[in-house]
Design a protein around this motif. Structure first.
Motif, short mmCIF file in Angstrom:
data_model
loop_
_atom_site.label_atom_id
_atom_site.label_comp_id
_atom_site.label_asym_id
_atom_site.label_seq_id
_atom_site.Cartn_x
_atom_site.Cartn_y
_atom_site.Cartn_z
N ALA A 25 -35.90 -16.14 29.03
CA ALA A 25 -36.45 -14.78 29.22
C ALA A 25 -35.41 -13.76 28.75
N ARG A 26 -34.15 -13.98 29.18
CA ARG A 26 -33.12 -13.00 28.84
C ARG A 26 -32.80 -13.01 27.35
N GLU A 27 -32.90 -14.17 26.71
CA GLU A 27 -32.57 -14.26 25.28
C GLU A 27 -33.70 -13.74 24.41
N LYS A 28 -34.93 -14.11 24.76
CA LYS A 28 -36.05 -13.84 23.86
C LYS A 28 -36.67 -12.46 24.04
N ILE A 29 -36.56 -11.90 25.25
CA ILE A 29 -37.24 -10.63 25.49
C ILE A 29 -36.33 -9.46 25.12
N HIS A 30 -36.87 -8.56 24.35
CA HIS A 30 -36.13 -7.36 23.96
C HIS A 30 -37.14 -6.23 23.87
N PHE A 31 -36.72 -5.08 23.36
CA PHE A 31 -37.64 -3.96 23.28
C PHE A 31 -38.40 -3.97 21.96
N CYS A 32 -39.68 -3.65 22.03
CA CYS A 32 -40.51 -3.52 20.83
C CYS A 32 -39.90 -2.42 19.97
N LYS A 33 -39.76 -2.66 18.67
CA LYS A 33 -39.07 -1.66 17.84
C LYS A 33 -39.90 -0.39 17.66
N VAL A 34 -41.20 -0.47 17.95
CA VAL A 34 -42.03 0.73 17.86
C VAL A 34 -42.08 1.45 19.20
N CYS A 35 -42.63 0.79 20.24
CA CYS A 35 -42.91 1.51 21.48
C CYS A 35 -41.84 1.33 22.56
N GLN A 36 -40.85 0.47 22.31
CA GLN A 36 -39.75 0.22 23.26
C GLN A 36 -40.17 -0.50 24.53
N ALA A 37 -41.41 -1.03 24.55
CA ALA A 37 -41.81 -1.86 25.69
C ALA A 37 -41.19 -3.24 25.52
N LEU A 38 -41.32 -4.09 26.54
CA LEU A 38 -40.75 -5.44 26.44
C LEU A 38 -41.64 -6.32 25.57
N THR A 39 -41.01 -7.18 24.80
CA THR A 39 -41.75 -8.14 23.99
C THR A 39 -40.82 -9.28 23.58
N ASP A 40 -41.41 -10.42 23.25
CA ASP A 40 -40.59 -11.50 22.69
C ASP A 40 -40.85 -11.59 21.19
N LEU A 41 -41.63 -10.65 20.65
CA LEU A 41 -41.91 -10.62 19.21
C LEU A 41 -41.15 -9.46 18.59
N ASP A 42 -41.40 -9.21 17.30
CA ASP A 42 -40.69 -8.13 16.62
C ASP A 42 -41.26 -6.78 17.09
N THR A 43 -42.59 -6.65 16.94
CA THR A 43 -43.28 -5.52 17.57
C THR A 43 -44.23 -6.12 18.61
N CYS A 44 -44.52 -5.37 19.67
CA CYS A 44 -45.26 -5.98 20.78
C CYS A 44 -46.74 -6.16 20.42
N GLN A 45 -47.42 -6.95 21.23
CA GLN A 45 -48.83 -7.27 20.97
C GLN A 45 -49.71 -6.03 20.96
N ILE A 46 -49.30 -5.00 21.69
CA ILE A 46 -50.11 -3.79 21.76
C ILE A 46 -49.96 -2.99 20.47
N CYS A 47 -48.72 -2.79 20.03
CA CYS A 47 -48.48 -2.04 18.79
C CYS A 47 -49.07 -2.78 17.59
N ASP A 48 -49.11 -4.10 17.68
CA ASP A 48 -49.57 -4.93 16.57
C ASP A 48 -51.09 -5.06 16.50
N ASN A 49 -51.75 -4.61 17.56
CA ASN A 49 -53.19 -4.84 17.67
C ASN A 49 -53.96 -3.73 16.94
N PRO A 50 -54.65 -4.06 15.82
CA PRO A 50 -55.33 -3.01 15.04
C PRO A 50 -56.54 -2.43 15.79
N SER A 51 -57.05 -3.15 16.79
CA SER A 51 -58.23 -2.63 17.49
C SER A 51 -57.87 -1.61 18.57
N ARG A 52 -56.58 -1.34 18.76
CA ARG A 52 -56.20 -0.32 19.75
C ARG A 52 -56.11 1.03 19.06
#
Lengths: 199, 199
Positions: A51-78
């Motif tokens: 958890a500590r290694e993989k989770i960081h801040f989304c580079k767009v919204c600064q929320a927590l994510t284990d990806l490059d940008t979080c699932q919310i920022c990445d979701n085109p339907s939002r």
């Protein structure tokens, strides 16, 4: 008469550094680890490091994510034209649990609090402003906490954003659903009266 | 609208398996791990694995230790002719905190409870009996909990030990120090009256 189990003391010590966990609870939790099969301690240790290694801040919204940008920022339907500005990554979780909001988020990671040395440049306000420069954003919902600092931060950001022609809104104040009027404090009740709606 | 951070969920899941830790607390604890420097998670993970790997039961008294025999059994200045029999390794800690007892211990790892399938052979009674065979032991203090099962276990063991000519004692029942008579239950009060001492 010294009875000291160093690895146990170390574990109790680590548990008692967690918020709201006192010495007694830390002891109880540590003993429960020892009572369970060794796989549990192993998996727990793995979950902690991962958890500590993989989770960081989304580079767009600064929320927590284990990806490059979080699932919310990445979701085109939002709805990427509405940004809900919150203090803390936990607030994103609270909004998502509601399942009513389809816009995106921006996490400030704190509120302006000069007494604690937290000035606007310590928050992720720059990152918010750079997101607004694209012109895509139509509305900013200020969802900081209803505290003095939360209010101050909301009005600080609204003063920055309004000149850009972007609508800035604030969450409604009022009595909580399921609450009891009798126990509502006077400020909440006054705000609730002020913000009354026709039915 | 799915917002799922798998490593975070895994950590929350591990925390919520601890006794007395609900979903909300597990979330709060997991977030606090993410807020602290990465060294904390690393040290915590290390403490978990080391405690689980290194701590086992003392081969003499069955208490917890990271050594071959525990510090109490190994200490020549303790009175090895008195054995205090307890249910749980935590009880040894409680006695040691008191700093009044200089004998040694024996941990049963449970109490006789036929309804839960815990028969005498599931407890560390054999190990206790083999310690008594040396003839060094003069007194057994039964310090199982004051519950029905604790009582039953105490009298079961005392029936085994008495024929060997070893004195068997039981912890005194009574009102707790600092307690309030008004709130003492009738059984405790009755036992306290029964066991009254001349002053």
């Amino acid at each position: 008469m010294n009875y000291n189990i160093i690895p146990l003391n170390e574990l109790i010590n680590q548990f008692s550094r967690l918020p709201g966990i006192g010495k007694k609870t830390a002891e109880r939790l540590s003993f429960s680890i020892l009572e369970q099969p060794p796989e549990y301690a192993e998996n727990f240790a793995k979950a902690l490091t991962e958890a500590r290694e993989k989770i960081h801040f989304c580079k767009v919204c600064q929320a927590l994510t284990d990806l490059d940008t979080c699932q919310i920022c990445d979701n085109p339907s939002r709805d990427h034209s509405t940004i809900c500005v919150v203090e803390d990554p936990k607030d994103v979780m609270a909004f998502e649990r509601m399942r009513e909001y389809s816009g995106v988020y921006h996490v400030l990671h704190g509120v302006i609090s000069p007494l604690d040395g937290i000035t606007p440049d310590k928050l992720r306000i720059k990152e918010l402003m750079s997101r607004l420069s694209s012109g895509e954003v139509k509305e900013i919902i200020m969802a900081t906490n209803p505290t003095v600092e939360g209010e101050a931060t909301a009005s600080y950001i609204s003063r920055l954003v309004k000149p850009m022609g972007i609508k800035v809104t604030r969450l409604a104040y009022g009595i909580p659903v399921g609450g009891d009027l009798e126990y509502a404090d006077e400020f909440t009740l006054a705000r609730s009266l002020e913000g009354r709606n026709e039915i």
